[in-house]
Design a protein around this motif. Structure first.
Motif, PDB file in Angstrom:
ATOM      1  N   GLY A 111       0.809  -1.217   0.000  1.00 20.98           N
ATOM      2  CA  GLY A 111       0.000   0.000   0.000  1.00 20.98           C
ATOM      3  C   GLY A 111       0.841   1.265   0.000  1.00 20.98           C
ATOM      4  O   GLY A 111       0.448   2.288   0.556  1.00 20.98           O
ATOM      5  N   ILE A 112       2.000   1.186  -0.641  1.00 19.84           N
ATOM      6  CA  ILE A 112       2.948   2.297  -0.673  1.00 19.84           C
ATOM      7  C   ILE A 112       3.026   2.855  -2.092  1.00 19.84           C
ATOM      8  O   ILE A 112       3.066   2.101  -3.064  1.00 19.84           O
ATOM      9  CB  ILE A 112       4.340   1.818  -0.201  1.00 19.84           C
ATOM     10  CG1 ILE A 112       4.289   1.513   1.294  1.00 19.84           C
ATOM     11  CG2 ILE A 112       5.426   2.824  -0.542  1.00 19.84           C
ATOM     12  CD1 ILE A 112       5.547   0.882   1.849  1.00 19.84           C
ATOM     13  N   THR A 131      18.075   6.307  -3.776  1.00 20.02           N
ATOM     14  CA  THR A 131      17.054   6.762  -2.831  1.00 20.02           C
ATOM     15  C   THR A 131      15.688   6.525  -3.437  1.00 20.02           C
ATOM     16  O   THR A 131      15.432   6.912  -4.575  1.00 20.02           O
ATOM     17  CB  THR A 131      17.233   8.254  -2.486  1.00 20.02           C
ATOM     18  OG1 THR A 131      18.555   8.455  -1.976  1.00 20.02           O
ATOM     19  CG2 THR A 131      16.224   8.694  -1.431  1.00 20.02           C
ATOM     20  N   VAL A 132      14.831   5.876  -2.656  1.00 22.64           N
ATOM     21  CA  VAL A 132      13.456   5.620  -3.058  1.00 22.64           C
ATOM     22  C   VAL A 132      12.566   6.461  -2.145  1.00 22.64           C
ATOM     23  O   VAL A 132      12.559   6.263  -0.929  1.00 22.64           O
ATOM     24  CB  VAL A 132      13.095   4.122  -2.935  1.00 22.64           C
ATOM     25  CG1 VAL A 132      11.669   3.871  -3.406  1.00 22.64           C
ATOM     26  CG2 VAL A 132      14.077   3.257  -3.722  1.00 22.64           C
ATOM     27  N   GLU A 179      11.517   1.794   7.140  1.00 20.16           N
ATOM     28  CA  GLU A 179      12.335   0.627   7.487  1.00 20.16           C
ATOM     29  C   GLU A 179      11.736  -0.658   6.909  1.00 20.16           C
ATOM     30  O   GLU A 179      12.458  -1.485   6.343  1.00 20.16           O
ATOM     31  CB  GLU A 179      12.471   0.514   9.002  1.00 20.16           C
ATOM     32  CG  GLU A 179      13.348  -0.641   9.424  1.00 20.16           C
ATOM     33  CD  GLU A 179      13.478  -0.770  10.936  1.00 20.16           C
ATOM     34  OE1 GLU A 179      14.007  -1.806  11.377  1.00 20.16           O
ATOM     35  OE2 GLU A 179      13.043   0.138  11.657  1.00 20.16           O
ATOM     36  N   LYS A 180      10.420  -0.828   7.027  1.00 24.65           N
ATOM     37  CA  LYS A 180       9.767  -2.029   6.494  1.00 24.65           C
ATOM     38  C   LYS A 180       9.934  -2.130   4.983  1.00 24.65           C
ATOM     39  O   LYS A 180      10.208  -3.206   4.454  1.00 24.65           O
ATOM     40  CB  LYS A 180       8.275  -2.032   6.858  1.00 24.65           C
ATOM     41  CG  LYS A 180       8.008  -2.376   8.296  1.00 24.65           C
ATOM     42  CD  LYS A 180       6.524  -2.329   8.601  1.00 24.65           C
ATOM     43  CE  LYS A 180       6.278  -2.592  10.068  1.00 24.65           C
ATOM     44  NZ  LYS A 180       4.867  -2.397  10.430  1.00 24.65           N
ATOM     45  N   PHE A 181       9.767  -0.998   4.300  1.00 23.46           N
ATOM     46  CA  PHE A 181       9.903  -1.024   2.849  1.00 23.46           C
ATOM     47  C   PHE A 181      11.359  -1.274   2.451  1.00 23.46           C
ATOM     48  O   PHE A 181      11.632  -2.028   1.518  1.00 23.46           O
ATOM     49  CB  PHE A 181       9.376   0.282   2.230  1.00 23.46           C
ATOM     50  CG  PHE A 181       9.244   0.211   0.732  1.00 23.46           C
ATOM     51  CD1 PHE A 181       8.364  -0.681   0.135  1.00 23.46           C
ATOM     52  CD2 PHE A 181       9.995   1.040  -0.076  1.00 23.46           C
ATOM     53  CE1 PHE A 181       8.246  -0.752  -1.250  1.00 23.46           C
ATOM     54  CE2 PHE A 181       9.883   0.980  -1.466  1.00 23.46           C
ATOM     55  CZ  PHE A 181       9.003   0.084  -2.047  1.00 23.46           C
ATOM     56  N   HIS A 182      12.286  -0.688   3.175  1.00 25.04           N
ATOM     57  CA  HIS A 182      13.721  -0.901   2.928  1.00 25.04           C
ATOM     58  C   HIS A 182      14.045  -2.394   3.007  1.00 25.04           C
ATOM     59  O   HIS A 182      14.690  -2.950   2.116  1.00 25.04           O
ATOM     60  CB  HIS A 182      14.541  -0.111   3.942  1.00 25.04           C
ATOM     61  CG  HIS A 182      16.020  -0.125   3.709  1.00 25.04           C
ATOM     62  ND1 HIS A 182      16.806  -1.236   3.959  1.00 25.04           N
ATOM     63  CD2 HIS A 182      16.852   0.840   3.263  1.00 25.04           C
ATOM     64  CE1 HIS A 182      18.065  -0.951   3.668  1.00 25.04           C
ATOM     65  NE2 HIS A 182      18.116   0.307   3.246  1.00 25.04           N
ATOM     66  N   ARG A 183      13.572  -3.040   4.072  1.00 24.56           N
ATOM     67  CA  ARG A 183      13.833  -4.477   4.247  1.00 24.56           C
ATOM     68  C   ARG A 183      13.177  -5.316   3.157  1.00 24.56           C
ATOM     69  O   ARG A 183      13.722  -6.323   2.723  1.00 24.56           O
ATOM     70  CB  ARG A 183      13.354  -4.939   5.617  1.00 24.56           C
ATOM     71  CG  ARG A 183      14.203  -4.417   6.742  1.00 24.56           C
ATOM     72  CD  ARG A 183      13.610  -4.808   8.093  1.00 24.56           C
ATOM     73  NE  ARG A 183      14.248  -4.073   9.145  1.00 24.56           N
ATOM     74  CZ  ARG A 183      14.898  -4.630  10.151  1.00 24.56           C
ATOM     75  NH1 ARG A 183      14.978  -5.936  10.242  1.00 24.56           N
ATOM     76  NH2 ARG A 183      15.446  -3.875  11.079  1.00 24.56           N
ATOM     77  N   ALA A 184      11.998  -4.883   2.709  1.00 25.69           N
ATOM     78  CA  ALA A 184      11.267  -5.638   1.691  1.00 25.69           C
ATOM     79  C   ALA A 184      11.933  -5.529   0.316  1.00 25.69           C
ATOM     80  O   ALA A 184      11.924  -6.494  -0.456  1.00 25.69           O
ATOM     81  CB  ALA A 184       9.821  -5.150   1.609  1.00 25.69           C
ATOM     82  N   ILE A 185      12.515  -4.372  -0.005  1.00 27.88           N
ATOM     83  CA  ILE A 185      13.084  -4.192  -1.348  1.00 27.88           C
ATOM     84  C   ILE A 185      14.563  -4.544  -1.435  1.00 27.88           C
ATOM     85  O   ILE A 185      15.091  -4.727  -2.536  1.00 27.88           O
ATOM     86  CB  ILE A 185      12.841  -2.763  -1.894  1.00 27.88           C
ATOM     87  CG1 ILE A 185      13.598  -1.706  -1.078  1.00 27.88           C
ATOM     88  CG2 ILE A 185      11.355  -2.476  -1.984  1.00 27.88           C
ATOM     89  CD1 ILE A 185      13.550  -0.307  -1.679  1.00 27.88           C
ATOM     90  N   TYR A 214      26.756   0.613  -3.332  1.00 25.74           N
ATOM     91  CA  TYR A 214      25.952   1.834  -3.215  1.00 25.74           C
ATOM     92  C   TYR A 214      25.178   1.766  -1.910  1.00 25.74           C
ATOM     93  O   TYR A 214      25.050   0.709  -1.308  1.00 25.74           O
ATOM     94  CB  TYR A 214      24.999   1.998  -4.410  1.00 25.74           C
ATOM     95  CG  TYR A 214      23.897   0.954  -4.452  1.00 25.74           C
ATOM     96  CD1 TYR A 214      22.646   1.187  -3.887  1.00 25.74           C
ATOM     97  CD2 TYR A 214      24.118  -0.289  -5.043  1.00 25.74           C
ATOM     98  CE1 TYR A 214      21.656   0.214  -3.918  1.00 25.74           C
ATOM     99  CE2 TYR A 214      23.132  -1.256  -5.084  1.00 25.74           C
ATOM    100  CZ  TYR A 214      21.897  -0.995  -4.522  1.00 25.74           C
ATOM    101  OH  TYR A 214      20.924  -1.956  -4.543  1.00 25.74           O
ATOM    102  N   THR A 215      24.653   2.884  -1.475  1.00 27.15           N
ATOM    103  CA  THR A 215      23.827   2.951  -0.278  1.00 27.15           C
ATOM    104  C   THR A 215      22.366   3.034  -0.704  1.00 27.15           C
ATOM    105  O   THR A 215      22.027   3.807  -1.604  1.00 27.15           O
ATOM    106  CB  THR A 215      24.185   4.195   0.559  1.00 27.15           C
ATOM    107  OG1 THR A 215      25.565   4.119   0.919  1.00 27.15           O
ATOM    108  CG2 THR A 215      23.342   4.284   1.815  1.00 27.15           C
ATOM    109  N   LEU A 216      21.510   2.257  -0.054  1.00 22.56           N
ATOM    110  CA  LEU A 216      20.076   2.303  -0.311  1.00 22.56           C
ATOM    111  C   LEU A 216      19.420   3.159   0.770  1.00 22.56           C
ATOM    112  O   LEU A 216      19.610   2.909   1.967  1.00 22.56           O
ATOM    113  CB  LEU A 216      19.478   0.893  -0.304  1.00 22.56           C
ATOM    114  CG  LEU A 216      17.945   0.812  -0.358  1.00 22.56           C
ATOM    115  CD1 LEU A 216      17.402   1.449  -1.638  1.00 22.56           C
ATOM    116  CD2 LEU A 216      17.492  -0.641  -0.232  1.00 22.56           C
ATOM    117  N   ASN A 217      18.673   4.156   0.348  1.00 25.60           N
ATOM    118  CA  ASN A 217      17.903   5.002   1.261  1.00 25.60           C
ATOM    119  C   ASN A 217      16.434   4.921   0.881  1.00 25.60           C
ATOM    120  O   ASN A 217      16.091   4.951  -0.297  1.00 25.60           O
ATOM    121  CB  ASN A 217      18.341   6.470   1.149  1.00 25.60           C
ATOM    122  CG  ASN A 217      19.802   6.663   1.448  1.00 25.60           C
ATOM    123  OD1 ASN A 217      20.287   6.256   2.496  1.00 25.60           O
ATOM    124  ND2 ASN A 217      20.521   7.267   0.519  1.00 25.60           N
TER     125      ASN A 217
END
Length: 156
Positions: free
Chosen positions: A21-22, A38-39, A53-59, A74-77
């Motif tokens: 739902g994002i 960055t997303v 945090e939840k979306f970061h872990r999911a993707i 690279y860094t994911l944000n």
């Protein structure tokens, strides 16, 4: 550094965003000394740290598989786009209809390059505003920036 297209990255992430739902507002990759993907996300009711945090872990595992940088680090944000983000998508505009927006123009209109008005409507090429009772039709191409006006008095 070679990087896959933003469209390719977003398309890989979209099913997970839909499940959660994002809304993915924007995907951005900055190259340089410390490359970062960055997303920017949004949800009804606003984004909090837990949602990011939840979306970061999911993707994260999806991005490992997609390998957007072809093996380079690279860094994911994952972040909220912020209260003052520019209106870009139809959804952004639709959420602000009837609300006060800040308008910045490339060239002055009646001597002003910045003003606040009520967003009445929009279409593919224009925005329709109520500026203190005066109806305005402005081409989107003439807008340097349009964003929701923030009323700091109402926040405290």
């Amino acid at each position: 550094m070679k990087v896959k297209t933003i469209e390719e990255i977003q398309n890989a992430l979209q099913p997970t965003a839909d499940e959660m739902g994002i809304e993915i507002v924007e995907v951005e990759f900055k190259q340089g000394k410390e490359p970062a993907l960055t997303v920017y996300i949004d949800v009804d009711g606003g984004v909090d740290l837990d949602t990011c945090e939840k979306f970061h872990r999911a993707i994260d595992p999806i991005l490992d598989e997609v390998d957007p940088t072809f093996g380079a680090p690279y860094t994911l944000n994952v972040s909220s786009p912020g209260l003052d983000r520019p209106l870009k998508t139809d959804r952004d505009y639709n959420k602000c209809i009837g609300e006060k927006v800040e308008v910045k123009l490339f060239a002055p209109l009646k001597g002003k390059k910045f003003f606040e008005a009520i967003l009445k409507a929009h279409d593919e090429t224009c925005v329709y505003l109520d500026d203190k009772g005066e109806e305005l039709k402005l081409e989107k191409a003439k807008l340097a920036k349009i964003c929701r006006a923030i009323d700091f008095d109402g926040l405290f």
